[in-house]
Design an enzyme around this catalytic site. Structure first.
Site, short mmCIF file in Angstrom:
data_model
loop_
_atom_site.label_atom_id
_atom_site.label_comp_id
_atom_site.label_asym_id
_atom_site.label_seq_id
_atom_site.Cartn_x
_atom_site.Cartn_y
_atom_site.Cartn_z
N ARG A 267 0.84 -1.21 0.00
CA ARG A 267 0.00 0.00 0.00
C ARG A 267 0.87 1.25 0.00
O ARG A 267 0.59 2.20 -0.73
CB ARG A 267 -0.97 0.03 1.19
CG ARG A 267 -1.99 1.17 1.09
CD ARG A 267 -2.94 1.25 2.28
NE ARG A 267 -4.04 2.20 2.02
CZ ARG A 267 -3.97 3.51 2.18
NH1 ARG A 267 -2.83 4.07 2.60
NH2 ARG A 267 -5.01 4.28 1.92
N CYS A 268 1.92 1.24 0.80
CA CYS A 268 2.83 2.40 0.85
C CYS A 268 3.41 2.71 -0.53
O CYS A 268 3.66 3.87 -0.85
CB CYS A 268 3.98 2.13 1.81
SG CYS A 268 3.55 2.11 3.55
N MET A 269 3.65 1.67 -1.32
CA MET A 269 4.35 1.84 -2.60
C MET A 269 3.41 2.17 -3.76
O MET A 269 3.85 2.15 -4.91
CB MET A 269 5.14 0.58 -2.93
CG MET A 269 6.27 0.27 -1.99
SD MET A 269 7.35 -1.06 -2.57
CE MET A 269 6.24 -2.47 -2.56
#
EC number: 3.5.3.6
Length: 410
Positions: A399-401
């Site tokens: 999700r962060c990426m």
């Protein structure tokens, strides 16, 4: 269905149609042990392997029918003429806090001499070592040049850029162009500014619900779109309550369709830096959660009536609260690492809770979090497992990426 808006994100789980990534670049090779804390890293990834892992991540998304955009390409496409190009260079240098006049002039000349837009963007991301600049005569050096003579960079790299979730966040048909927690990362939002101001497809066509010029901080890892009616925001190490109030007033005033916001207050530390490192939505009625936050978690319900925010602390069980707000009979909280404290701590550190849902019940995860993954599969979820041995060194997961630009409505 063809969307009339270039940004369309009204859930965390609707089928992902279009997403923006950033392929790790030379900025990773400008990490040094002495300055890791300054650049918000704990370790130094091996770039070649990190790129292979990232390429496999992008391909896994394409295999599921997702169109993959890259931040570096969008930013390059936004420099549509020489005037905008020079304006970008001047803003970039200004925000890098280069104080020596001669150094500033040398950097400007170096960047102006790069004729290809993508090469220019990638150079600004990588940072500039002092050794790349012509030697400045002692007579022209300012006090800053002399005092900082041992620091190797004229402009710091931006190694966190492959975590595209944070500099801005897509919310409904709008975008929150964030003011970030650290000076190191706040410079990353410049690319979003140019994309949403000058890009042929996105420039001037997306409502802004937060602006990078604000003085209080907010990051995209704390901004979750639970449904077309409900947002979740985290009050965390990286996001202030004051920022959330500004964001919510703007969202409600612009009538993006959202009716309520759930604000999650939890432990303020690097281990739990964003809400999405401890809590993500994986299906209509399922969430991952890190068990360590449950005891201290406080949730506030925020609505907007008569030109004012109305805030109320929610008491009682989190699963019941989520079910009520999502209009489902029951919500299941799936604990990272299960009931084992050691496994939960280890796998949360390796982003076992930071999943990217690309359709209801279809989730991209790191393969290394074997206990959490087995639990998710036992709940009927389809997992797309990717390698992340190098990528995870930056303390971020799927999700962060990723920054969704378009999801199908539920």
């Amino acid at each position: 269905m063809t969307q009339t808006h270039p940004i369309h994100v009204f859930s965390e789980i609707g089928k992902l149609k279009k997403v923006m990534l950033h392929r790790p670049g030379k900025e990773i090779e400008n990490l040094m042990p002495d300055y890791l804390e300054r650049l918000l890293f704990d370790d130094i990834p091996f770039l070649e392997d990190a790129q292979k892992e990232h390429d496999a991540f992008a391909q896994a998304l394409r295999n599921e029918g997702v169109e993959v955009l890259y931040l570096e390409n969008l930013a390059a496409e936004s420099l549509t003429n020489q005037e905008i190009r020079e304006q970008f260079i001047d803003e970039y240098i200004g925000e890098a806090n280069v104080r020596g006049r001669a150094t500033k002039k040398a950097i400007r000349e170096l960047l102006l001499n790069i004729k290809d837009n993508k090469e220019l963007i990638e150079k600004t991301m990588a940072g500039i070592q002092k050794s790349e600049l012509p030697e400045i005569p002692s007579s022209e050096k300012g006090l800053t040049d002399l005092v900082e003579s041992n620091y190797p960079f004229a402009i710091d790299p931006m190694p966190n850029l492959y975590f595209t979730r944070d500099p801005f966040a897509t919310i409904g048909n709008g975008v929150s162009l964030n003011h970030m927690f650290s000076e190191t990362r706040n410079r990353e939002t410049l690319y979003g500014k140019y994309i949403f101001t000058h890009h042929p497809e996105y420039g001037g066509k997306v409502p802004m619900v937060y602006d990078r010029e604000e003085t209080t901080r907010i990051e995209g890892g704390d901004e979750l779109v639970l449904s077309k009616d409900v947002l979740a925001v985290g009050i965390s190490q990286r996001t202030d309550a004051a920022s959330i109030e500004k964001l919510l007033v703007n969202i409600f005033k612009q009538n993006l369709g959202f009716k309520k916001v759930l604000a999650f207050e939890f432990a303020n530390n690097r281990k739990f830096m964003h809400l999405d490192t401890v809590f993500t939505m994986v299906d209509y009625d399922k969430f991952t959660i890190h068990p360590e936050i449950e005891g201290d978690l406080r949730v506030y319900s925020v609505t907007y009536e008569n030109q004012d925010l109305h805030i109320e602390e929610e008491k009682g069980d989190l699963a019941v609260l989520l079910a009520k707000n999502l209009g489902v009979e029951k919500v299941e909280l799936i604990r990272c690492g299960g009931d084992n404290l050691v496994a939960a701590g280890r796998e949360q550190w390796n982003d076992g809770s930071n999943t990217l849902t690309i359709a209801p019940g279809v989730v991209v995860v790191y393969n290394r979090n074997t206990i959490t993954n087995a639990i998710l599969e036992s709940k009927g979820l389809k997992l797309i497992k990717i390698n992340g041995s190098e990528l995870v060194r930056g303390r971020g997961g799927p999700r962060c990426m990723s920054m969704p630009f378009e999801r199908e409505d539920l």
